[in-house]
Design an enzyme around this catalytic site. Structure first.
Site, mmCIF file in Angstrom:
data_model
loop_
_atom_site.group_PDB
_atom_site.id
_atom_site.type_symbol
_atom_site.label_atom_id
_atom_site.label_comp_id
_atom_site.label_asym_id
_atom_site.label_seq_id
_atom_site.Cartn_x
_atom_site.Cartn_y
_atom_site.Cartn_z
ATOM 1 N N ARG A 84 26.324 -15.163 17.771
ATOM 2 C CA ARG A 84 26.364 -16.279 16.822
ATOM 3 C C ARG A 84 26.096 -17.585 17.549
ATOM 4 O O ARG A 84 26.138 -17.663 18.782
ATOM 5 C CB ARG A 84 27.734 -16.352 16.144
ATOM 6 C CG ARG A 84 28.882 -16.585 17.100
ATOM 7 C CD ARG A 84 30.163 -16.997 16.400
ATOM 8 N NE ARG A 84 31.289 -17.043 17.326
ATOM 9 C CZ ARG A 84 31.543 -18.025 18.172
ATOM 10 N NH1 ARG A 84 30.722 -19.072 18.238
ATOM 11 N NH2 ARG A 84 32.596 -17.979 18.966
ATOM 12 N N GLN B 124 30.329 -22.070 20.358
ATOM 13 C CA GLN B 124 30.951 -21.840 21.651
ATOM 14 C C GLN B 124 32.100 -20.845 21.522
ATOM 15 O O GLN B 124 31.928 -19.790 20.923
ATOM 16 C CB GLN B 124 31.364 -23.184 22.241
ATOM 17 C CG GLN B 124 30.176 -24.146 22.307
ATOM 18 C CD GLN B 124 30.183 -25.049 23.497
ATOM 19 O OE1 GLN B 124 30.772 -24.782 24.530
ATOM 20 N NE2 GLN B 124 29.499 -26.176 23.368
ATOM 21 N N VAL B 125 33.267 -21.164 22.052
ATOM 22 C CA VAL B 125 34.355 -20.188 22.072
ATOM 23 C C VAL B 125 35.338 -20.469 20.946
ATOM 24 O O VAL B 125 35.627 -21.622 20.618
ATOM 25 C CB VAL B 125 35.087 -20.194 23.436
ATOM 26 C CG1 VAL B 125 35.749 -21.540 23.716
ATOM 27 C CG2 VAL B 125 36.123 -19.071 23.505
ATOM 28 N N THR B 126 35.829 -19.405 20.324
ATOM 29 C CA THR B 126 36.883 -19.533 19.330
ATOM 30 C C THR B 126 37.802 -18.328 19.418
ATOM 31 O O THR B 126 37.542 -17.377 20.159
ATOM 32 C CB THR B 126 36.322 -19.708 17.913
ATOM 33 O OG1 THR B 126 37.362 -20.179 17.044
ATOM 34 C CG2 THR B 126 35.768 -18.399 17.360
ATOM 35 N N TYR B 127 38.870 -18.383 18.651
ATOM 36 C CA TYR B 127 39.855 -17.300 18.604
ATOM 37 C C TYR B 127 39.941 -16.767 17.189
ATOM 38 O O TYR B 127 39.906 -17.527 16.213
ATOM 39 C CB TYR B 127 41.231 -17.824 19.035
ATOM 40 C CG TYR B 127 42.356 -16.851 18.771
ATOM 41 C CD1 TYR B 127 42.480 -15.687 19.519
ATOM 42 C CD2 TYR B 127 43.295 -17.095 17.767
ATOM 43 C CE1 TYR B 127 43.505 -14.781 19.266
ATOM 44 C CE2 TYR B 127 44.322 -16.199 17.514
ATOM 45 C CZ TYR B 127 44.420 -15.041 18.268
ATOM 46 O OH TYR B 127 45.436 -14.147 18.010
ATOM 47 N N HIS B 128 40.048 -15.451 17.076
ATOM 48 C CA HIS B 128 40.351 -14.793 15.811
ATOM 49 C C HIS B 128 41.629 -13.988 15.978
ATOM 50 O O HIS B 128 41.854 -13.381 17.036
ATOM 51 C CB HIS B 128 39.226 -13.848 15.390
ATOM 52 C CG HIS B 128 37.907 -14.510 15.162
ATOM 53 N ND1 HIS B 128 37.758 -15.554 14.283
ATOM 54 C CD2 HIS B 128 36.680 -14.273 15.693
ATOM 55 C CE1 HIS B 128 36.489 -15.932 14.277
ATOM 56 N NE2 HIS B 128 35.817 -15.179 15.127
ATOM 57 N N SER C 73 35.824 -19.093 9.916
ATOM 58 C CA SER C 73 37.212 -18.654 10.086
ATOM 59 C C SER C 73 38.134 -19.799 9.698
ATOM 60 O O SER C 73 37.916 -20.946 10.092
ATOM 61 C CB SER C 73 37.481 -18.206 11.523
ATOM 62 O OG SER C 73 37.190 -19.235 12.454
ATOM 63 N N CYS D 213 35.909 -24.362 20.588
ATOM 64 C CA CYS D 213 34.557 -24.836 20.268
ATOM 65 C C CYS D 213 33.974 -25.698 21.384
ATOM 66 O O CYS D 213 33.080 -26.510 21.153
ATOM 67 C CB CYS D 213 34.537 -25.576 18.936
ATOM 68 S SG CYS D 213 35.187 -24.581 17.571
#
EC number: 2.3.1.181
Length: 232
Positions: free
Chosen positions: A83, A86-90, A165, A181
């Site tokens: 995608r 940058q970086v994210t958390y789920h 999200s 992000c």
């Protein structure tokens, strides 16, 4: 997680049909691969779909993601994915929505697509008197400077996958293990922390209604799940 109500979710006018699939709780990897397969296989006759899911804990690095923004993942896995962003958390308590839409059929561009998702989130939060906003150059939705919803999308042959999200009622501690992000010290918040409901179903229903309105869709609940098997 309870299933979405069986009544179709309609926009304010007659719209394009789209299949709504509630995947419940799922690991990230199988859903990601299923999105890729769906997008690769679809053609101009394929009906659009919208998938909703809660993921097991995972950090995902988008195509612009830098490993140094993952500060201390601990026991939470880190996945490099295709995608944007940058970086994210789920994790549990977060509502993830994957619109699998043909932008050519909808006659909109990528920028309008992102704006419509953000506006749907803003409209949903307004239902509980939570005043949210978008930011130029920083996709997502913010409340008082804190991020409540993240966006990360991919468009292939005019068709979207990945999505959004929304932090509903979740443990926000893992966000302290990353630069969300890509922004050092970015604060995050949740619907519950801002006085909204803790129930996922209430939030889900309003957000789906807003998305249907923004994109002119009639969401038709489908009981069958996509193939969530991973390639050998």
């Amino acid at each position: 997680m309870d299933a979405v109500a069986v009544e179709p979710v309609r926009s304010s006018a007659v719209g394009l049909p789209a299949q709504l699939r509630d995947l419940g709780h799922q690991s990230y990897g199988p859903v990601w691969r299923a999105m890729q397969r769906f997008t690769d296989a679809r053609d101009e006759r394929t009906a659009d779909e919208v998938w909703v899911v809660e993921h097991a804990p995972v950090f995902t690095l988008g195509q612009a993601g830098k490993p140094e923004h993952v500060l201390a993942p601990g026991d939470i896995p880190v996945l490099q994915v295709d995608r944007g962003g940058q970086v994210t958390y789920h994790g549990p308590g977060q509502l993830v929505v994957y619109p699998l839409l043909d932008l050519r059929r909808l006659k909109i561009g990528v920028r309008d697509y992102v704006c419509k998702i953000e506006q749907a989130l803003i409209g949903m939060l307004d239902e509980w008197n939570i005043v949210a906003e978008r930011r130029d150059g920083a996709p997502g939705v913010y409340v008082g400077g804190a991020k409540i919803a993240a966006l990360g999308i991919r468009v292939r042959r005019g068709c979207t996958f990945h999505g959004l999200s929304l932090n509903v009622d979740m443990d926000l501690e893992p966000f302290h293990r990353i630069n969300p992000c890509g922004y050092q010290g970015l604060q995050v918040t949740s619907v519950l922390d801002l006085g909204g409901p803790s129930g996922m179903d209430a939030v889900k229903a309003v957000l789906l209604e807003q998305l249907a309105r923004q994109f002119g869709l009639v969401l038709q609940p489908a009981s069958a799940l996509p193939d969530l098997s991973l390639p050998a």
